[in-house]
Motif scaffolding. Structure first.
Motif, short mmCIF file in Angstrom:
data_model
loop_
_atom_site.label_atom_id
_atom_site.label_comp_id
_atom_site.label_asym_id
_atom_site.label_seq_id
_atom_site.Cartn_x
_atom_site.Cartn_y
_atom_site.Cartn_z
N VAL A 64 1.39 26.97 17.80
CA VAL A 64 0.52 27.04 16.82
C VAL A 64 0.88 25.96 15.57
N LEU A 65 1.61 24.91 16.03
CA LEU A 65 2.09 23.70 15.13
C LEU A 65 0.73 23.21 14.55
N SER A 66 1.03 22.75 13.44
CA SER A 66 -0.15 22.32 12.65
C SER A 66 -0.52 20.91 13.05
N PRO A 67 -1.84 20.96 13.67
CA PRO A 67 -2.28 19.38 13.87
C PRO A 67 -2.12 18.19 12.71
N PRO A 68 -1.63 17.21 12.99
CA PRO A 68 -1.16 16.53 11.76
C PRO A 68 -2.51 16.09 11.05
N GLU A 69 -3.76 16.33 11.41
CA GLU A 69 -4.82 15.86 10.59
C GLU A 69 -5.35 16.92 9.49
N CYS A 70 -4.72 18.09 9.65
CA CYS A 70 -5.06 19.33 8.85
C CYS A 70 -4.04 19.31 7.87
N PRO A 71 -4.62 19.67 6.50
CA PRO A 71 -3.94 19.70 5.22
C PRO A 71 -2.81 20.92 5.58
N PHE A 72 -1.63 20.62 4.77
CA PHE A 72 -0.52 21.52 4.95
C PHE A 72 0.20 21.66 3.71
N LEU A 73 -0.27 22.79 3.10
CA LEU A 73 0.29 23.21 1.72
C LEU A 73 1.67 24.03 1.79
N VAL A 74 2.35 23.86 0.99
CA VAL A 74 3.70 24.70 0.97
C VAL A 74 3.62 25.76 -0.17
N LYS A 75 3.71 26.83 0.18
CA LYS A 75 3.93 27.83 -0.98
C LYS A 75 5.34 28.73 -1.11
N VAL A 76 5.52 29.43 -2.09
CA VAL A 76 6.73 29.87 -2.40
C VAL A 76 6.68 31.33 -2.61
N ARG A 77 5.44 32.06 -2.59
CA ARG A 77 5.25 33.40 -2.94
C ARG A 77 4.48 33.93 -1.56
N HIS A 78 3.92 35.46 -1.64
CA HIS A 78 3.32 35.83 -0.78
C HIS A 78 1.80 35.20 -0.57
N SER A 79 1.18 34.90 -1.91
CA SER A 79 -0.20 34.57 -1.62
C SER A 79 -0.41 33.08 -1.22
N ALA A 80 -1.25 32.69 -0.45
CA ALA A 80 -1.51 31.20 -0.16
C ALA A 80 -2.00 30.53 -1.54
N PHE A 81 -2.72 31.38 -2.36
CA PHE A 81 -3.12 30.48 -3.66
C PHE A 81 -2.05 30.30 -4.82
N TYR A 82 -0.90 31.25 -4.53
CA TYR A 82 0.38 31.22 -5.79
C TYR A 82 0.67 29.88 -5.70
N GLY A 83 0.72 29.30 -6.60
CA GLY A 83 1.66 27.86 -6.89
C GLY A 83 1.15 26.76 -6.08
N THR A 84 -0.05 26.79 -5.37
CA THR A 84 -0.40 25.87 -4.56
C THR A 84 -1.69 25.29 -4.97
N SER A 85 -2.10 24.16 -4.23
CA SER A 85 -3.63 23.44 -4.75
C SER A 85 -4.64 23.93 -3.82
N LEU A 86 -4.49 25.04 -3.09
CA LEU A 86 -5.36 25.64 -2.26
C LEU A 86 -6.73 25.73 -2.78
N GLU A 87 -7.05 26.47 -3.77
CA GLU A 87 -8.28 26.69 -4.52
C GLU A 87 -8.93 25.21 -4.86
N TYR A 88 -8.16 24.27 -5.34
CA TYR A 88 -8.66 23.02 -5.52
C TYR A 88 -9.14 22.49 -4.42
N LEU A 89 -8.50 22.48 -3.16
CA LEU A 89 -8.74 21.74 -1.98
C LEU A 89 -9.98 22.60 -1.39
N LEU A 90 -10.05 23.72 -1.37
CA LEU A 90 -11.26 24.51 -0.88
C LEU A 90 -12.48 24.23 -1.60
#
Length: 180
Positions: free
Chosen positions: A82-108
């Motif tokens: 399940v390694l990330s394909p290089p063409e896929c965005p990869f965001l780093v998080k620091v807490r439980h939610s994929a949204f917390y402290g990431t640019s996920l919402e903006y990207l979506l």
């Protein structure tokens, strides 16, 4: 349905933490269906694949660093498929939610995503909290039951019920989650 994103949460794991032994058995059951789902999603023209992974306390960690640490960990066999394909965005998080402290919402929002498929680990923690954050941001949610791993089976089941009842999530199979 609109455009969809498969969000793969915390699958790049070194398994050297408390509860890792309990988690590994559950992850072993989902690795193959999740790898198949990622492959199908990558080939689907209306589905974006986005990885969001914990930085494991290293605030300078890059995608390569996180992947290397996971591959050197206790269970590389649970990481490699399940390694990330290089063409896929990869965001780093620091807490439980994929949204917390990431640019996920903006990207979506920039990509016009309306529906999130949440897969990965841990059902009763990061998947649940990410689903809640997606719900309050007005995204439709799908969770493939066979592509999420739990630490405690009873809490994982309870989390799936909560997502279904409280967040209008569709709990489906990995085979069906990309369908209308």
């Amino acid at each position: 349905m609109g455009k969809m994103a498969l969000v793969v949460v915390d699958m790049l794991n070194s398994y050297d933490h408390p509860d890792a032994e309990l988690l590994q058995d559950s992850v072993a059951r989902i690795v193959t269906p999740l790898a198949h789902l990622i492959g199908r999603a990558c080939r689907h023209p209306e589905v974006d694949v986005i990885y969001v992974n914990d930085n494991q306390g290293d605030f300078a960690a890059t995608r390569s660093d996180i992947e290397a640490l996971a591959l050197k960990g206790a269970r590389p066999d649970l990481v490699e498929p399940v390694l990330s394909p290089p063409e896929c965005p990869f965001l780093v998080k620091v807490r439980h939610s994929a949204f917390y402290g990431t640019s996920l919402e903006y990207l979506l929002r920039r990509r016009g995503i309306e529906t999130l498929v949440l897969a990965g680990q841990v059902t009763e923690q990061c998947i649940l909290y990410s689903a809640l954050d997606a719900y309050v941001r007005h995204f439709a949610i799908r969770v493939p039951r066979d592509c999420v791993a739990h630490i405690h089976a009873d809490l994982g089941d309870a989390a799936l019920r909560m997502m279904e009842r409280n967040m209008s999530a569709r709990i489906v199979s990995g085979e069906r989650c990309l369908e209308d």
